[in-house]
Design a protein around this motif. Sequence first.
Motif, short mmCIF file in Angstrom:
data_model
loop_
_atom_site.label_atom_id
_atom_site.label_comp_id
_atom_site.label_asym_id
_atom_site.label_seq_id
_atom_site.Cartn_x
_atom_site.Cartn_y
_atom_site.Cartn_z
N ASP A 1 2.81 1.69 -0.74
CA ASP A 1 2.74 1.22 0.75
C ASP A 1 3.95 1.99 1.46
O ASP A 1 5.11 2.68 1.08
N SER B 1 5.15 0.04 4.94
CA SER B 1 4.88 -1.05 5.74
C SER B 1 5.98 -0.76 6.33
O SER B 1 6.13 -0.93 8.37
N ARG C 1 -2.31 4.90 3.24
CA ARG C 1 -3.42 5.03 4.07
C ARG C 1 -4.20 6.29 4.02
O ARG C 1 -4.70 6.91 5.59
N ILE D 1 -2.89 -3.18 10.14
CA ILE D 1 -3.12 -2.95 8.29
C ILE D 1 -1.80 -2.78 7.83
O ILE D 1 -1.82 -2.13 7.01
N GLN E 1 -0.49 -3.18 4.21
CA GLN E 1 -1.76 -2.65 3.36
C GLN E 1 -1.37 -1.45 2.41
O GLN E 1 -0.30 -0.33 3.54
#
Length: 146
Positions: free
Chosen positions: A3, A5, A61, A96, A99
Amino acid sequence: MLDQSAYASKLLERSGMAECKPYVTPMEEWLKLTKASTAAKVDATLYRSIVGGLRYLVHTRPDIVFVVGYVSRVMEDPREDHWAAVKRLLRYVKGIVDQGIVFPKTYASRLQLTVFSDADMAGDIDGRRSTSGGKAAPKRLPAVVL
């Protein structure tokens, strides 16, 4: 799990969207952007910086690949309606942000990767080109099976 993030959060801060309301979809349905837009111009440097950041974010993503490619088409002369589409995408990213891609531990002999794609046939208003949901692999490569 892969990820980004922290990177996504920094991108939201840089764009001034850190406290925005999240959306559940990355793009308005039936959105058609054109290079011939007559809307007011926006800061091209900021637009390119944010879209470039989103292009890096697609590595973890894949659900935003289509929209990022779509808003990338107008990077030479971005307008208010183009910026509105980028802001909508950033609101989706806000929802998101935590995620990523999960590779579950499996005891099977082979892990199979299945990929789906969608296309918009001749949907580009400016050049009538078709739009794909992802970049196609070269034809000489076999399908990916791990």
